[in-house]
Enzyme design. Sequence first.
Site, PDB file in Angstrom:
ATOM      1  N   CYS A 799     -43.918 -17.940 -17.049  1.00  9.97           N
ATOM      2  CA  CYS A 799     -44.394 -16.651 -16.562  1.00  9.97           C
ATOM      3  C   CYS A 799     -43.430 -15.656 -17.686  1.00  9.97           C
ATOM      4  O   CYS A 799     -43.148 -16.064 -18.944  1.00  9.97           O
ATOM      5  CB  CYS A 799     -43.997 -16.385 -15.055  1.00  9.97           C
ATOM      6  SG  CYS A 799     -42.241 -16.493 -14.751  1.00  9.97           S
ATOM      7  N   LYS A 800     -43.283 -14.489 -17.190  1.00  8.11           N
ATOM      8  CA  LYS A 800     -42.705 -13.690 -18.232  1.00  8.11           C
ATOM      9  C   LYS A 800     -41.053 -13.955 -18.598  1.00  8.11           C
ATOM     10  O   LYS A 800     -41.017 -13.852 -19.701  1.00  8.11           O
ATOM     11  CB  LYS A 800     -42.495 -12.190 -17.327  1.00  8.11           C
ATOM     12  CG  LYS A 800     -41.756 -11.097 -18.243  1.00  8.11           C
ATOM     13  CD  LYS A 800     -41.773  -9.936 -17.475  1.00  8.11           C
ATOM     14  CE  LYS A 800     -41.268  -8.811 -17.943  1.00  8.11           C
ATOM     15  NZ  LYS A 800     -41.100  -7.219 -17.279  1.00  8.11           N
TER      16      LYS A 800
END
Length: 912
Positions: A799-800
């Site tokens: 994810c980020k």
Amino acid sequence: KALIKLISHYQIYSPSHLDFQSLLLSPALFPSPFFLPIISAFHRHPSFPLFVSPACNDLVASGRDRKPNALVQVAVIDPHKQHLVSHACTEIVEANKDPMFLTGVTFPSEYPASPETLVKLTVYDAKDKSQESSNLLGSATFSVGDLLRAKDERLTLSLRSSDGACTAGTVVVSRLKMGEMEEVDVDHITTDIPSQKCPLVCESASHACNERENPLSGPVFKNPVCKVYRFQTVDSKWMLVREQMEECTLSFSIPKQLLSLYIQEDMGRVQDLRELGELSPHWDNLRKEVVTRYGGLISSYQETLAELDKVTGRSFKPSCCKAQKSLEFIPINLHTQRMRVTCPRKTDTIYDIVTVGAPAAHFQGFKCGGLQRLLSRYEAEKKSTAYQCIYYSPEHTAKAQEVLSTMSILQPLITNLADQLLQAAQEHSSTGLRDALKMLSDKTEQFVHTLKDELVKSALLALHAAQPGYGLPGHKSIPHHKEYDEEEWDRVWANVAKCLNGVIAMVDKLQEEESNTSSLPPLIFPVGDWREQLCPLVTRLKDCVMEVVEKAKKAMTFVLLQEAACSIPQGFLLQQRRDVVFSQALAALACGFIMRLYAGMQDKSFLRQLHLVGLVAQFESLLSTYSEEIGMLEDMEFGISDLRRVLFKITEAKTEDISELQPLVCGRRDHFTVEVPLPRLVFQTLPEEIKEGKPLQVFPVLFNVGINEQQTIAERFGDISLQERINQKNFEILEAYYKSLSEKVPLECLPCFQTQSDIKELLETLGQNVVTKKRKNVEILWIAGMICRRLNGIRFTSCKSAKDRTSMSVTLEQCALLRDEHQLSKDFFIRALDCMRSSDYFVQQKKYLLLQAATVTRALFLILTFSNYRIFWTISHNFFFFFFFFFFTHLTCFYNEATYMCIFTVILSSCH
């Protein structure tokens, strides 16, 4: 307050009189469990591993009319080192005076417990799951030696209150060896709130918490963090689950090697530009400008490499440093996650996954998008500036780079084979002569075929026109051949084939003469005859090859000069961005490949698949298609796609030194090879094809499904076409890989699973889900992950920043595997999920990554996003959420991440 009390102890007692044992035994010193993780980094005395999983009986809560929400904090003191160490905290068992904790506490082999080690168990009553408010119930202390000497290796201890005046209950400590599943009366263990009589479990001896299934992981993986759980199966047995997270040294070593290669390649490009010779003023000015730009890029990379060389003691980049310039080539939070499952009368099973932040140029930002949009805009703008140079399409530029790369490989190879031919002639070896000639002919024909391209001819024309006396270029496209006299190029190019034919004819003649005179004594034919007859022809062949390389290299360099001149300065910025993203992606891929290789070293079927077809590397992305995460996803798409230019090669380590087992990267931007060295004894067990240096392919695929609140906005008001295109494109790649695998490897060689889902059926289901218009269709990720595991692939989750969304995905996948493959009781599924999420590795990461309580981030995440991937508090149902969401989005300009999340948590709690 606890910190002040500890400081007071240091002030009151001199170091020689400081009593660490009394400090440990004093429960009043630690009224809250949240201070202990601060000192958890102290060194532990090495001896042997120990696993601990606590249970309590007859706990007395602070209020008479309520049952406690119990959790246990475990700390130890090593009498040899006098270090106070906190290991872990169990999950919270709500409203139960006889709690049994599923979370275990481990003492790994790097920092094990010794018989003299004192273990302190402190029980707290947590008023809520955030653990921000808790009351001390009592504590008990025992030594590991007492446990080992006790009857049946079981201790029953009384919990003493803070003043020591009364008993707050009891705790039972017992030892259980791995594989010896203790028969527990499961009627006492339920998922509701009846009494639970299971004792605390200590596990030791035969299997260490940090016992690596392969000792090779030492130079690549380090700093393990381990958790142990016990879960009930559907047949009322108990399985033991061990999670282990490790850092990867490749987080820094791979980017540093890439930076060195980038510098070397760009310096070579500058040298090639200078060797173009004298050019007309217009082209010479363009060349000077391009050389200046290359110099700036080289200088920037050299500075970054110098900064990375100064970094010591760190094996990964925390998310708080993702926008730091000196660390932009380093992947975010690159870690390996391994779950090992031990069930009664079954072989242990291992599940591996690599977690990493999305490969993206965080330092450069996403205001104008990611690589996908930037490159599209760049190609359009480049055509408009082509008036000052000759425009070459991206295909022509890629072809020029391919020709240069092929020549750089084939030219020294042809020279080496020619020398081998002469050596065989000197030894008068017919077999060696024939074999060397065959390889020389194949490589020379490949060399000639590479240069038999229209681009080379047109580039020679352009270079000829750029020399002094031909004026400014008047073409906006590639010139036609009729404007250039091709006789010189044709003569040089044809000479290579003629020389090769001459060598072949001479070898045939020599072998024919040998066959006709085989009955004569060997002394009639001096040993040097063959070499003397072949040497002039071979020398002429090598000279012709060098002449062709020189001309073609200048032509292709001139093509790249046009590319660089038409793209100043944007092209160099995009190249740097692409280098950054690729560096992060390659570090993650190398980590996953080595982890998978080490795990499958004894699996002959896996090794066969590895060299016949290659491995699939499935990247699971949880990025949204909203705001700056669109740019991250665009960067990640290009980074994963560029990994197709990477090959792996397994080599034999030069020495037995552990430092020799670090992977090495070689090549240039259009083609990299990662060499993975293995010790001699291990290397000798590999198949012959791998030992001979056969390149091993990896097929990276990316599937993305946004799952957070920003994806909800994107699906209702925005555009998700990027996600749909990525999933469709990579599904086709995965389908093609399976087709190739089924043609070359028997499907019976693939791993077996309890859920006997046919891979072909799974692919059909995945294809249907990819084209289905469904919001947050996480089935795409689940099915893709199942297919990857069944294909012996490498799993990645991103994810980020590889924290919250990633931890939710990993823990959900782990519990699903326990349910589907190891018969985890359905009554224990949710509790196991909560248990892993409340004490998973990602919480421990945040304690020293963000320097803030991990529960703040987790509280925000659980409130805002989902449970089991699904949103339980819908954005559209609350008007106030929209107001506060957009209002506090702008606060990120003024507050750091920790402050922003704390404020946001309060706002969301109020809205909820």
